[in-house]
Design an enzyme around this catalytic site. Structure first.
Site, PDB file in Angstrom:
ATOM      1  N   ARG A   5       0.811  -1.111  -0.185  1.00  0.00           N
ATOM      2  CA  ARG A   5       0.017  -0.029  -0.154  1.00  0.00           C
ATOM      3  C   ARG A   5       0.892   1.287  -0.126  1.00  0.00           C
ATOM      4  O   ARG A   5       0.610   2.151  -0.709  1.00  0.00           O
ATOM      5  CB  ARG A   5      -0.928   0.056   1.414  1.00  0.00           C
ATOM      6  CG  ARG A   5      -1.710   1.071   1.515  1.00  0.00           C
ATOM      7  CD  ARG A   5      -2.769   1.042   2.388  1.00  0.00           C
ATOM      8  NE  ARG A   5      -1.875   0.936   3.705  1.00  0.00           N
ATOM      9  CZ  ARG A   5      -2.699   0.604   4.986  1.00  0.00           C
ATOM     10  NH1 ARG A   5      -4.001   0.311   4.911  1.00  0.00           N
ATOM     11  NH2 ARG A   5      -1.927   0.699   6.103  1.00  0.00           N
ATOM     12  N   GLU A  84      -8.328   7.809  16.458  1.00  0.00           N
ATOM     13  CA  GLU A  84      -7.344   8.292  15.731  1.00  0.00           C
ATOM     14  C   GLU A  84      -6.772   9.742  16.363  1.00  0.00           C
ATOM     15  O   GLU A  84      -5.642   9.954  15.771  1.00  0.00           O
ATOM     16  CB  GLU A  84      -7.982   8.675  14.285  1.00  0.00           C
ATOM     17  CG  GLU A  84      -7.130   9.097  13.096  1.00  0.00           C
ATOM     18  CD  GLU A  84      -7.671   9.398  11.944  1.00  0.00           C
ATOM     19  OE1 GLU A  84      -7.296   9.822  11.061  1.00  0.00           O
ATOM     20  OE2 GLU A  84      -8.973   8.921  11.641  1.00  0.00           O
ATOM     21  N   LEU A 100     -10.934   0.494  13.291  1.00  0.00           N
ATOM     22  CA  LEU A 100     -12.274   0.266  14.128  1.00  0.00           C
ATOM     23  C   LEU A 100     -12.158  -0.497  15.389  1.00  0.00           C
ATOM     24  O   LEU A 100     -12.718  -0.078  16.424  1.00  0.00           O
ATOM     25  CB  LEU A 100     -13.281  -0.423  13.196  1.00  0.00           C
ATOM     26  CG  LEU A 100     -14.561  -0.859  13.588  1.00  0.00           C
ATOM     27  CD1 LEU A 100     -15.292   0.508  13.895  1.00  0.00           C
ATOM     28  CD2 LEU A 100     -15.573  -1.633  12.594  1.00  0.00           C
TER      29      LEU A 100
END
Length: 261
Positions: A5, A84, A100
């Site tokens: 990624r 976050e 999450l």
């Protein structure tokens, strides 16, 4: 460790500097659209199967943030945080699905401990109540605040984005200082304008902190990529960056903590 990624984001960013970059799904076999994840795209109104579309890497997670202890408490008494807005949980990168889970686990921890703190520290009687004043004529116009926010976003993307280097980070800090001077010359006259002003000031503060911490770390690690220091250096930089702001002196101090600290 860099993931595919990270490598893909860096590649897209470099190619995007040369011009518009498009994703083209027209050669994808029909059978591939029947399963996840491509099946999700078939539910959109846009014809992703037959029309190339513009793409770019997106900043969707902030891996830095406020330091907390095991109870979710920050360094400010009575202030608890989770998710976050906090730092240290993911290290140099965030694995898929962790965000999450982090919110669920630490949201419960921080919420319960914040409630216990609130019950044990009642507000004194006669505490001032904040009220909203009347709305005055908007000067400067609302578009000024939108333009300032847009400029902060541009600086963040260009100088604190996917790929960084020292010269660019210095340019970003200089641009933020200029923007802060411009902001100081404006006088918000209504509640809405005061909120907009504080929003821009907070954004400048965060981007400045990111740039100053990033400038000190002379390596690349995980999602943090410096073009002038492309290699990961575990001998000197396997540690957490900790940034402290002195409101009186208006200065940042950067120090480092071992991963097990």
């Amino acid at each position: 460790i860099k993931t595919k990624r990270d490598e893909c984001s860096a590649m897209l960013f470099r190619e995007g500097l040369r011009g518009p970059l498009f994703m083209d799904y027209r050669a994808v076999p029909d059978a591939a659209w029947e399963s996840h994840p491509l099946a999700l795209l078939t539910k959109t109104k846009f014809d992703v199967r037959g029309t190339p579309f513009l793409i770019a890497p997106g900043a969707h997670f902030f891996m830095g943030g406020v330091g907390i202890d095991r109870t979710g408490a920050t360094g400010l008494p009575g202030l608890y945080a989770c998710g976050e807005v906090t730092s240290g949980f993911h290290g140099a990168n965030r694995m898929g699905g962790n965000a999450l889970t982090e919110c669920v686990v630490f949201g419960d921890v921080a919420g319960c401990n914040a409630a216990r703190h609130a019950l044990a520290h009642r507000l004194p009687s006669g505490s001032p109540v904040v009220t909203r004043g009347g709305v005055s004529q908007s000067t400067p116009p609302r578009t000024v605040w939108r333009n300032l926010r847009r400029e902060v976003r541009r600086i963040a993307w260009e100088f604190a984005g996917v790929l960084r280097h020292e010269q660019g980070m210095n340019q970003g800090l200089h641009a933020l200082a200029h923007l802060r001077d411009e902001l100081d010359r404006l006088e918000p006259l209504s509640v809405r304008e005061r909120i907009a002003c504080q929003d821009v000031k907070s954004a400048i503060f965060v981007v400045e902190a990111v740039l100053k911490a990033g400038r000190r770390r002379v390596e690349s690690r995980g999602a943090f990529i410096r073009e002038d220091y492309p290699d990961q250096n575990d001998d000197h930089w396997r540690k957490h960056s900790s940034l402290t702001f002195d409101k009186v002196e208006n200065t940042y101090t950067v120090d480092y903590q071992a991963p097990d600290a």
